[in-house]
Design an enzyme around this catalytic site. Structure first.
Site, PDB file in Angstrom:
ATOM      1  N   TYR A   1      65.031  39.052  42.962  1.00  0.00           N
ATOM      2  CA  TYR A   1      65.418  39.923  44.013  1.00  0.00           C
ATOM      3  C   TYR A   1      65.002  41.716  43.626  1.00  0.00           C
ATOM      4  CZ  TYR A   1      67.816  36.267  46.049  1.00  0.00           C
ATOM      5  OH  TYR A   1      68.488  34.641  47.052  1.00  0.00           O
TER       6      TYR A   1
ATOM      7  N   HIS B   1      66.733  28.545  41.135  1.00  0.00           N
ATOM      8  CA  HIS B   1      66.693  28.998  42.098  1.00  0.00           C
ATOM      9  C   HIS B   1      65.394  28.395  43.240  1.00  0.00           C
ATOM     10  CE1 HIS B   1      66.038  33.421  44.357  1.00  0.00           C
ATOM     11  NE2 HIS B   1      66.259  32.250  45.614  1.00  0.00           N
TER      12      HIS B   1
HETATM   13  N1  LIG Z   1      69.043  30.594  47.237  1.00  0.00           N
HETATM   14  C1  LIG Z   1      67.653  30.577  47.544  1.00  0.00           C
HETATM   15  O1  LIG Z   1      66.642  30.841  47.873  1.00  0.00           O
HETATM   16  C2  LIG Z   1      68.171  31.758  48.990  1.00  0.00           C
HETATM   17  C3  LIG Z   1      67.187  32.169  49.602  1.00  0.00           C
HETATM   18  C4  LIG Z   1      67.926  33.185  51.081  1.00  0.00           C
HETATM   19  C5  LIG Z   1      69.286  34.248  50.622  1.00  0.00           C
HETATM   20  N2  LIG Z   1      69.651  33.831  49.840  1.00  0.00           N
HETATM   21  C6  LIG Z   1      70.740  34.135  49.800  1.00  0.00           C
HETATM   22  O2  LIG Z   1      72.142  34.418  50.494  1.00  0.00           O
HETATM   23  C7  LIG Z   1      72.182  35.625  50.955  1.00  0.00           C
HETATM   24  C8  LIG Z   1      72.413  35.564  52.719  1.00  0.00           C
HETATM   25  O3  LIG Z   1      71.411  35.698  53.351  1.00  0.00           O
HETATM   26  P1  LIG Z   1      70.230  36.765  53.755  1.00  0.00           P
HETATM   27  O4  LIG Z   1      70.628  37.972  53.397  1.00  0.00           O
HETATM   28  O5  LIG Z   1      68.585  35.702  53.050  1.00  0.00           O
HETATM   29  O6  LIG Z   1      70.456  36.575  55.260  1.00  0.00           O
HETATM   30  P2  LIG Z   1      71.751  36.951  55.763  1.00  0.00           P
HETATM   31  O7  LIG Z   1      73.279  37.233  55.316  1.00  0.00           O
HETATM   32  O8  LIG Z   1      72.080  36.023  57.264  1.00  0.00           O
HETATM   33  O9  LIG Z   1      71.065  38.234  56.506  1.00  0.00           O
HETATM   34  C9  LIG Z   1      70.946  39.851  55.956  1.00  0.00           C
HETATM   35  C10 LIG Z   1      70.473  40.423  56.453  1.00  0.00           C
HETATM   36  O10 LIG Z   1      71.292  40.479  58.608  1.00  0.00           O
HETATM   37  C11 LIG Z   1      71.935  41.245  58.221  1.00  0.00           C
HETATM   38  N3  LIG Z   1      73.444  41.730  58.505  1.00  0.00           N
HETATM   39  C12 LIG Z   1      74.087  40.894  58.087  1.00  0.00           C
HETATM   40  N4  LIG Z   1      75.090  41.075  58.831  1.00  0.00           N
HETATM   41  C13 LIG Z   1      75.420  41.435  59.836  1.00  0.00           C
HETATM   42  C14 LIG Z   1      75.910  41.508  60.938  1.00  0.00           C
HETATM   43  N5  LIG Z   1      77.368  40.873  61.209  1.00  0.00           N
HETATM   44  N6  LIG Z   1      75.522  41.939  62.119  1.00  0.00           N
HETATM   45  C15 LIG Z   1      74.064  42.615  62.224  1.00  0.00           C
HETATM   46  N7  LIG Z   1      72.787  42.302  60.976  1.00  0.00           N
HETATM   47  C16 LIG Z   1      73.862  41.753  60.262  1.00  0.00           C
HETATM   48  C17 LIG Z   1      72.007  42.644  57.080  1.00  0.00           C
HETATM   49  O11 LIG Z   1      71.422  44.026  57.466  1.00  0.00           O
HETATM   50  P3  LIG Z   1      73.045  45.124  57.042  1.00  0.00           P
HETATM   51  O12 LIG Z   1      72.563  45.248  55.375  1.00  0.00           O
HETATM   52  O13 LIG Z   1      71.891  46.386  57.759  1.00  0.00           O
HETATM   53  O14 LIG Z   1      73.701  44.738  57.135  1.00  0.00           O
HETATM   54  C18 LIG Z   1      70.581  42.012  56.204  1.00  0.00           C
HETATM   55  O15 LIG Z   1      69.056  42.617  57.212  1.00  0.00           O
HETATM   56  C19 LIG Z   1      71.384  36.282  50.449  1.00  0.00           C
HETATM   57  O16 LIG Z   1      71.290  38.509  50.739  1.00  0.00           O
HETATM   58  C20 LIG Z   1      71.050  36.474  48.672  1.00  0.00           C
HETATM   59  O17 LIG Z   1      71.943  36.247  48.342  1.00  0.00           O
HETATM   60  C21 LIG Z   1      69.578  32.989  48.890  1.00  0.00           C
END
Ligand SMILES: NC(=O)c1ccc[n+]([C@@H]2O[C@H](COP(=O)([O-])OP(=O)(O)OC[C@H]3O[C@@H](n4cnc5c(N)ncnc54)[C@H](OP(=O)(O)O)[C@@H]3O)[C@@H](O)[C@H]2O)c1
Length: 305
Positions: A76, A135
């Site tokens: 990241y 990962h």
């Molecule tokens: N293992 C893997 O391959 C993998 C892949 C992807 C992700 N991950 C992990 O999983 C975590 C979560 O997934 P993600 O970040 O991809 O997606 P997510 O948590 O579904 O979405 C995050 C995005 O949505 C926004 N958001 C969050 N809560 C919100 C709400 N209540 N209303 C509107 N917008 C909202 C955030 O912006 P704001 O900051 O503006 O709120 C951010 O842009 C990642 O951060 C990472 O640590 C792991």
């Protein structure tokens, strides 16, 4: 609305904020059912410091609000997300936090895994990780090498638990067959729309074999909250919750599933935490499983490998 079953869940007061219920496997491994993600903090594929202050404040606010599980990865923002977590947790009681990081596929040769872990520890300014994940399934090296390196990190006390991410059933079984220590979790793309883990039998396999599923992208990076389908609108009215809260709660209402959402926005954090402390009825969980529209059966992030 189902109430939190206190006999099944273990609550522990970590911070001044709310108590996030813990899900505990039969093998003893446990994680809070909701944690903080850090993808897009400190940049994306490359480091970008322009939002550092906001991201550090976001991590601190999440911990103060009661979140203890923080998920990051060496990839990241080229390690800058880890650095921001390291910065944010300075002065906090490390023992009350649960920090996960991940080694990238291209670093899954034995010595490289060991080196990656040490670099992550340096970025995070800590001397151990609570959980260290592969990962993705290693594209270029034998899985056995990476898994044995995870064992060594456990034996050396640098990591407390080991797991995988984006692994399908066969590769998860293979990883389990090589480890001296238990693979406690599989972090996967799972939300109302992305159903690959259901379609490919991984959800049932993990539930049956005592492996925790950590669902990433619970609100689809915000996309699940645009053009909300009627079925979600109706449940929002029924439960008096928002679409984000229904989306997060649908995950944590399932056996052996916890989730992580990234936010650096105080209003989103507050909203997301409103998904905790209650559960959808089993009927509504199944209704959404069947009726949620436009489901996808292969992840558009990392398909199961
Ligand atoms: N293992 C893997 O391959 C993998 C892949 C992807 C992700 N991950 C992990 O999983 C975590 C979560 O997934 P993600 O970040 O991809 O997606 P997510 O948590 O579904 O979405 C995050 C995005 O949505 C926004 N958001 C969050 N809560 C919100 C709400 N209540 N209303 C509107 N917008 C909202 C955030 O912006 P704001 O900051 O503006 O709120 C951010 O842009 C990642 O951060 C990472 O640590 C792991």
């Amino acid at each position: 609305m189902r109430k939190v079953k206190r006999c099944a869940l273990f609550r522990e007061k970590y911070n001044s904020g709310m108590n996030i219920p813990i899900k505990k496997l039969k093998n003893g491994f446990s994680l809070p059912e909701f944690g903080l993600g850090t993808w897009q903090m400190g940049g994306r594929e490359e480091a970008d410091s322009k939002n550092d202050e906001k991201d550090i404040a976001g991590i601190r606010a999440a911990i103060e609000a009661g979140i203890t599980h923080i998920d990051t990865a060496e990839s990241y923002a080229e390690g800058h997300a880890e650095e921001l977590v390291g910065e944010a947790i300075q002065g906090m009681n490390r023992k009350k936090l649960f920090i996960t990081s991940k080694v990238s596929g291209w670093n899954q040769e034995h010595e490289k895994v060991l080196q990656s872990c040490k670099t992550s520890l340096k970025h995070l300014q800590t001397d151990y990780l609570d959980l260290y994940l592969l990962h993705q399934f290693p594209p270029d090296y034998p899985l056995q090498h990476a898994v044995r390196a995870l064992d060594k990190l456990m034996d050396d006390g640098l990591v407390k638990h080991i797991g995988v991410s984006n692994f399908g059933v066969e590769h998860l079984k293979e990883a389990q067959s090589y480890t001296k220590h238990r693979i406690v979790c599989n972090q996967v793309h799972y939300n109302l729309q992305v159903r690959e883990i259901e379609q490919k039998g991984l959800l049932k396999y993990c539930q049956k074999n005592d492996v925790l599923l950590v669902a990433y992208r619970p609100v689809g990076k915000g996309k699940l909250l645009e053009d909300v389908p009627k079925i979600i609108e109706e449940l929002c009215v029924k439960y008096q919750k928002t679409p984000a809260q229904i989306a997060i709660n649908w995950l944590i209402s399932q056996k052996d599933v916890v989730t992580l959402a990234k936010t650096s926005d105080p209003a989103h954090l507050k909203e997301n935490l409103g998904a905790i402390g209650w559960y959808l009825t089993e009927g509504d969980v199944e209704l959404l499983r069947k009726e949620y529209p436009d489901q996808m059966f292969v992840s558009d992030v990392t398909p199961l490998g």
